[in-house]
Design a protein around this motif. Structure first.
Motif, mmCIF file in Angstrom:
data_model
loop_
_atom_site.group_PDB
_atom_site.id
_atom_site.type_symbol
_atom_site.label_atom_id
_atom_site.label_comp_id
_atom_site.label_asym_id
_atom_site.label_seq_id
_atom_site.Cartn_x
_atom_site.Cartn_y
_atom_site.Cartn_z
ATOM 1 N N VAL A 295 0.845 -1.202 0.000
ATOM 2 C CA VAL A 295 0.000 0.000 0.000
ATOM 3 C C VAL A 295 0.876 1.246 0.000
ATOM 4 C CG1 VAL A 295 -1.999 -1.051 1.110
ATOM 5 C CG2 VAL A 295 -0.174 -0.101 2.527
ATOM 6 N N GLU A 296 0.385 2.283 -0.664
ATOM 7 C CA GLU A 296 1.124 3.542 -0.719
ATOM 8 C C GLU A 296 0.949 4.314 0.579
ATOM 9 O OE1 GLU A 296 -0.403 5.436 -4.247
ATOM 10 O OE2 GLU A 296 1.305 4.731 -5.432
ATOM 11 N N ILE A 297 2.036 4.955 1.010
ATOM 12 C CA ILE A 297 1.991 5.844 2.172
ATOM 13 C C ILE A 297 2.499 7.203 1.724
ATOM 14 C CG2 ILE A 297 2.804 6.275 4.521
ATOM 15 C CD1 ILE A 297 3.233 3.316 4.873
ATOM 16 N N GLN A 298 1.711 8.213 1.972
ATOM 17 C CA GLN A 298 2.074 9.569 1.549
ATOM 18 C C GLN A 298 3.468 9.938 2.046
ATOM 19 O OE1 GLN A 298 -1.028 12.562 2.179
ATOM 20 N NE2 GLN A 298 0.562 13.968 2.902
ATOM 21 N N GLY A 299 4.318 10.414 1.120
ATOM 22 C CA GLY A 299 5.658 10.844 1.491
ATOM 23 C C GLY A 299 6.696 9.753 1.509
ATOM 24 N N HIS A 300 6.318 8.526 1.115
ATOM 25 C CA HIS A 300 7.255 7.405 1.110
ATOM 26 C C HIS A 300 7.340 6.793 -0.278
ATOM 27 C CE1 HIS A 300 7.966 6.929 5.499
ATOM 28 N NE2 HIS A 300 6.813 7.563 5.568
ATOM 29 N N GLU A 301 8.549 6.338 -0.639
ATOM 30 C CA GLU A 301 8.740 5.664 -1.922
ATOM 31 C C GLU A 301 8.184 4.247 -1.860
ATOM 32 O OE1 GLU A 301 9.982 7.178 -4.471
ATOM 33 O OE2 GLU A 301 10.845 8.951 -3.520
ATOM 34 N N GLY A 302 7.711 3.759 -3.002
ATOM 35 C CA GLY A 302 7.271 2.371 -3.092
ATOM 36 C C GLY A 302 5.991 2.122 -2.323
ATOM 37 N N ARG A 303 5.874 0.893 -1.817
ATOM 38 C CA ARG A 303 4.669 0.493 -1.093
ATOM 39 C C ARG A 303 5.053 -0.278 0.168
ATOM 40 N NH1 ARG A 303 -0.056 0.593 -4.332
ATOM 41 N NH2 ARG A 303 0.380 1.257 -6.469
ATOM 42 N N ALA A 304 4.356 -0.024 1.239
ATOM 43 C CA ALA A 304 4.598 -0.729 2.498
ATOM 44 C C ALA A 304 3.801 -2.035 2.520
ATOM 45 C CB ALA A 304 4.186 0.142 3.676
ATOM 46 N N GLY A 305 4.343 -3.031 3.158
ATOM 47 C CA GLY A 305 3.684 -4.334 3.212
ATOM 48 C C GLY A 305 2.429 -4.326 4.082
ATOM 49 N N MET A 306 1.395 -4.983 3.581
ATOM 50 C CA MET A 306 0.148 -5.136 4.338
ATOM 51 C C MET A 306 -0.369 -6.548 4.084
ATOM 52 S SD MET A 306 -3.099 -2.557 4.478
ATOM 53 C CE MET A 306 -4.471 -2.818 5.615
ATOM 54 N N ALA A 307 -0.944 -7.147 5.105
ATOM 55 C CA ALA A 307 -1.442 -8.517 4.974
ATOM 56 C C ALA A 307 -2.898 -8.596 5.426
ATOM 57 C CB ALA A 307 -0.592 -9.474 5.805
ATOM 58 N N ALA A 308 -3.768 -9.000 4.491
ATOM 59 C CA ALA A 308 -5.150 -9.318 4.851
ATOM 60 C C ALA A 308 -5.159 -10.781 5.271
ATOM 61 C CB ALA A 308 -6.073 -9.090 3.657
ATOM 62 N N MET A 309 -5.794 -11.085 6.377
ATOM 63 C CA MET A 309 -5.774 -12.473 6.839
ATOM 64 C C MET A 309 -7.080 -12.894 7.492
ATOM 65 S SD MET A 309 -3.146 -12.253 10.123
ATOM 66 C CE MET A 309 -1.748 -11.849 9.097
ATOM 67 N N ILE A 310 -7.325 -14.195 7.432
ATOM 68 C CA ILE A 310 -8.472 -14.803 8.094
ATOM 69 C C ILE A 310 -7.936 -15.604 9.274
ATOM 70 C CG2 ILE A 310 -10.363 -16.461 7.866
ATOM 71 C CD1 ILE A 310 -10.454 -15.768 4.874
ATOM 72 N N VAL A 311 -8.517 -15.382 10.453
ATOM 73 C CA VAL A 311 -8.093 -16.109 11.647
ATOM 74 C C VAL A 311 -8.758 -17.481 11.662
ATOM 75 C CG1 VAL A 311 -8.131 -16.137 14.176
ATOM 76 C CG2 VAL A 311 -7.718 -13.984 12.947
ATOM 77 N N ARG A 312 -7.992 -18.484 11.988
ATOM 78 C CA ARG A 312 -8.486 -19.856 12.006
ATOM 79 C C ARG A 312 -9.600 -20.015 13.050
ATOM 80 N NH1 ARG A 312 -5.783 -23.878 9.689
ATOM 81 N NH2 ARG A 312 -3.837 -22.658 9.669
ATOM 82 N N PRO A 313 -10.679 -20.753 12.716
ATOM 83 C CA PRO A 313 -11.769 -20.974 13.682
ATOM 84 C C PRO A 313 -11.234 -21.558 14.997
ATOM 85 C CG PRO A 313 -12.421 -21.748 11.513
ATOM 86 C CD PRO A 313 -10.965 -21.381 11.412
ATOM 87 N N GLY A 314 -11.728 -21.040 16.114
ATOM 88 C CA GLY A 314 -11.281 -21.518 17.418
ATOM 89 C C GLY A 314 -10.036 -20.817 17.924
ATOM 90 N N HIS A 315 -9.490 -19.892 17.133
ATOM 91 C CA HIS A 315 -8.297 -19.151 17.536
ATOM 92 C C HIS A 315 -8.607 -17.654 17.575
ATOM 93 C CE1 HIS A 315 -6.523 -22.964 16.281
ATOM 94 N NE2 HIS A 315 -5.389 -22.601 16.869
ATOM 95 N N THR A 316 -7.724 -16.884 18.179
ATOM 96 C CA THR A 316 -7.845 -15.432 18.194
ATOM 97 C C THR A 316 -6.548 -14.807 17.691
ATOM 98 O OG1 THR A 316 -7.095 -15.365 20.498
ATOM 99 C CG2 THR A 316 -9.483 -15.373 20.119
ATOM 100 N N PHE A 317 -6.656 -13.602 17.195
ATOM 101 C CA PHE A 317 -5.475 -12.889 16.705
ATOM 102 C C PHE A 317 -4.560 -12.556 17.879
ATOM 103 C CE2 PHE A 317 -3.230 -8.925 15.727
ATOM 104 C CZ PHE A 317 -2.615 -9.272 14.530
ATOM 105 N N ASP A 318 -3.282 -12.865 17.740
ATOM 106 C CA ASP A 318 -2.290 -12.623 18.792
ATOM 107 C C ASP A 318 -1.174 -11.748 18.216
ATOM 108 O OD1 ASP A 318 -0.196 -12.715 20.652
ATOM 109 O OD2 ASP A 318 -0.712 -14.742 21.314
ATOM 110 N N GLY A 319 -1.240 -10.455 18.511
ATOM 111 C CA GLY A 319 -0.288 -9.504 17.959
ATOM 112 C C GLY A 319 1.143 -9.742 18.393
ATOM 113 N N LYS A 320 1.338 -10.176 19.636
ATOM 114 C CA LYS A 320 2.705 -10.421 20.129
ATOM 115 C C LYS A 320 3.321 -11.646 19.468
ATOM 116 C CE LYS A 320 3.159 -8.087 24.550
ATOM 117 N NZ LYS A 320 4.225 -7.232 24.009
ATOM 118 N N LYS A 321 2.541 -12.695 19.329
ATOM 119 C CA LYS A 321 3.051 -13.915 18.689
ATOM 120 C C LYS A 321 3.399 -13.641 17.231
ATOM 121 C CE LYS A 321 1.343 -18.067 19.520
ATOM 122 N NZ LYS A 321 0.460 -19.275 19.503
#
Length: 619
Positions: free
Chosen positions: A514-540
């Motif tokens: 994705v483009e970020i104003q004032g930056h060259e190129g594109r920064a990485g972004m990930a769309a994801m689906i969390v597995r059933p029975g699990h929760t998103f864990d930002g630290k992990k």
């Protein structure tokens, strides 16, 4: 060139009549003739079996100007003779202690330092091809590099030995011997080079070891990221090396110039254009371990730098530094590189003076090059009647939503009109060959498009969307498919996707830039689906990303989705995701941002978003 087409005076008169108002026309012709003359010289040398490689040119320069500084690094001055003699010692060590022989492929994992050049030249003197390894890659990707180029020996810099800890058992299991640029090793299976260099002869090894009669013989393997995920070993022949080495010369640099190289030597820009170009000229280069925006101009003033290499990001970092009264106090007259955005280009000129910025377009493995020798802001080069006669390229219509070329009723591609954006293709022929990738015919074939305009034709697919205006100036628009560029590096979305997929709570991932104003190129972004029975864990996720993914390829943003959109051909849909960006005010999905201080992916709030847009948050 003009004589060859003198039988078509009407064609030439028609062309000139339409272009008489363009003052750059004659500069175009003279520049093209200069480049063509050089290319013809290369071909003639091959016919007479007297190929003068970049290494041969260096040896000649070491004899012609032995006491001239070749490399200045961290205060140390290394003359052409110094590098010649040390590379001779290494060549003797490689023959006698390491047991290398002509035709072997050797992997080189080193940071920017003079011994990178000594090891490279020493290996080439023995007749070995050298695979430059990216110092950022780790574990599985690093192991993959050995399998695709067939290297059975690794030469590693002293500062990078520790980075091998996790894969050393696997390397030894595969019978890959490891030699480090150290005098002592804690591990008896990691051999040392420095102690052996000290006692080695500085006399040259037999010249027949390095001799070659073919311009198309491989000399290097340089790894690129691509749509297949893992790094690909682009085959670099003597022909490509010699063409790249002529870049500075083509733009008008001379042996009096002092060249500043702060890009990594494992990239073709620094090694082939930078070091190769310095050698061709017989110039001096200031080599830096890494780029420092705060140190750049101080170095330029201290060493009277006249030419520097850049990527677009580098110039933006310089423009973001605090202004000083000395901003225009320097001798820099030329910058050679790629990816310079129009706004940064103008700001750079306004602040640091009218430095000639020479944009170069061309991928490491590609068979086409554009050079902006006239300095028109925002363009990568200029085409004309003569250029098109020599270099066959086309811009074809491309459907961004379907992520595929637009074809007619017969299945052939369609050319765009002047001014329209299209996918850049370069015709593959005997005069513009594509040498492909080591170890995989499948990867090589995947980079080609066949039956593009007629049955049987073949084109190299650059993966870049470009536009050519009415005056022939060519502009870069965007990347297509599964690759984007961030912090001067190509990011392969497939590789990042596979690495993220190893996290236990992730069911499906779609990585894009994705483009970020004032930056060259594109920064990485990930769309994801969390597995059933699990929760998103930002630290992990943070711990996994830090451990497994190089800094430039780490997703800065995460978007949690319930369903992953697909194209009609069952490919993940990226176009709409790229367009929607990462603004929490316009996206209903949960968004997270990479946060180094908290060592986690944290919720992307509106205030954090605003700080990113304002350039206040370090990315």
């Amino acid at each position: 060139l003009l004589f060859s087409y003198s039988t078509h005076p009407q064609m030439i008169l028609f062309y000139f009549k339409g272009k008489t108002l363009l003052p750059v026309l004659w500069r175009d012709v003279l520049f093209l003739l200069k480049v063509v003359r050089y290319g013809v010289g290369l071909e003639l040398s091959a016919l007479t079996s007297s190929v003068c490689t970049v290494l041969e040119r260096f040896i000649q320069q070491a004899q012609r100007i032995p006491d001239k500084p070749f490399v200045i690094f961290e205060g140390g001055v290394h003359t052409y003779r110094d590098i010649e003699l040390r590379s001779n010692r290494l060549a003797n060590v490689f023959l006698q202690s390491v047991g290398l022989k002509k035709g072997d492929c050797i992997a080189l994992l080193m940071s920017n330092e003079p011994d990178f050049l000594c090891a490279w030249f020493g290996l080439a003197k023995v007749g070995c091809s050298v695979a430059f390894l990216n110092t950022n890659i780790r574990s599985r990707s690093l192991l993959h590099c050995f399998s695709c180029c067939g290297a059975k020996t690794l030469v590693v810099g002293s500062d990078l030995v520790a980075s091998l800890d996790s894969i050393l058992p696997s390397l030894l299991e595969d019978n890959i011997q490891v030699w480090a640029m150290t005098s002592h090793s804690e591990n008896p299976q990691v051999h040392t080079l420095l102690d052996k260099i000290a006692g080695a002869s500085d006399q040259p090894v037999p010249a027949e070891l390095r001799a070659t009669t073919s311009l198309k013989s491989p000399t290097l393997y340089i790894f690129t990221s691509g749509t297949t995920g893992l790094p690909k070993a682009a085959v670099i022949t003597h022909l490509q090396s010699l063409k790249a080495a002529a870049g500075f010369w083509a733009f008008g640099a001379t042996q009096e110039d002092v060249v500043y190289i702060c890009l990594p030597l494992y990239h073709s820009a620094a090694s082939l254009i930078g070091i190769g170009g310095t050698i061709k000229l017989g110039a001096t280069c200031i080599l830096k371990k890494k780029f420092s925006a705060s140190q750049f101009w101080k170095d330029c003033r201290k060493h009277d730098v006249t030419v520097f290499q850049y990527i677009g990001e580098l110039c933006r970092y310089l423009c973001n530094q605090p202004k000083t009264d000395e901003d225009k106090v320097h001798k820099v007259r030329m910058g050679v590189g790629n990816g310079l955005r129009q706004d940064v280009w103008r700001e750079f000129h306004s602040r640091f003076g009218n430095v000639q910025m020479c944009e170069v377009y061309g991928s490491t493995e590609g068979n086409l090059c554009f050079m902006n020798h006239v300095g028109k802001i925002g363009t990568v080069g200029r085409s004309n009647f003569f250029y098109r006669l020599l270099f066959k390229y086309d811009l074809i219509k491309y459907d961004m939503v379907k992520d595929e070329p637009v074809t007619d009723q017969n299945g052939f591609c369609q050319r765009v009109e002047r001014g329209e954006t299209g996918l850049l293709l370069s015709k593959v022929s005997s005069t513009s060959p594509f040498f492909g990738y080591a170890g995989s015919k499948q990867l090589t074939e995947k980079k080609l498009m066949r039956n593009v305009f007629v049955k049987g034709d073949a084109y190299f697919n650059t993966g870049d969307l470009m536009a050519e205006d009415q005056e022939g100036f060519i502009c870069f628009r965007d990347r297509v498919g599964d690759t984007f560029r961030w912090k001067g590096e190509n990011v392969a979305t497939t590789e990042v996707t596979e690495t993220l997929g190893l996290v236990d709570f992730i069911q499906e991932v779609n990585v894009y830039g994705v483009e970020i104003q004032g930056h060259e190129g594109r920064a990485g972004m990930a769309a994801m689906i969390v597995r059933p029975g699990h929760t998103f864990d930002g630290k992990k996720l943070f711990e996994h990303v830090m451990r497994e993914i190089p800094p430039y390829a780490r997703p800065l943003f995460i978007r949690l989705q319930e369903v992953m959109e697909m194209t009609s051909t069952f490919k993940q849909q990226k176009f709409q995701l790229v367009r929607s960006g990462f603004n929490p005010a316009t996206i209903s999905d949960l968004l997270y941002v990479l946060d180094y201080p908290q060592e986690s992916y944290i919720p992307l709030t509106d205030s954090i978003y605003q700080s990113i847009i304002a350039g206040e948050r370090k990315l």
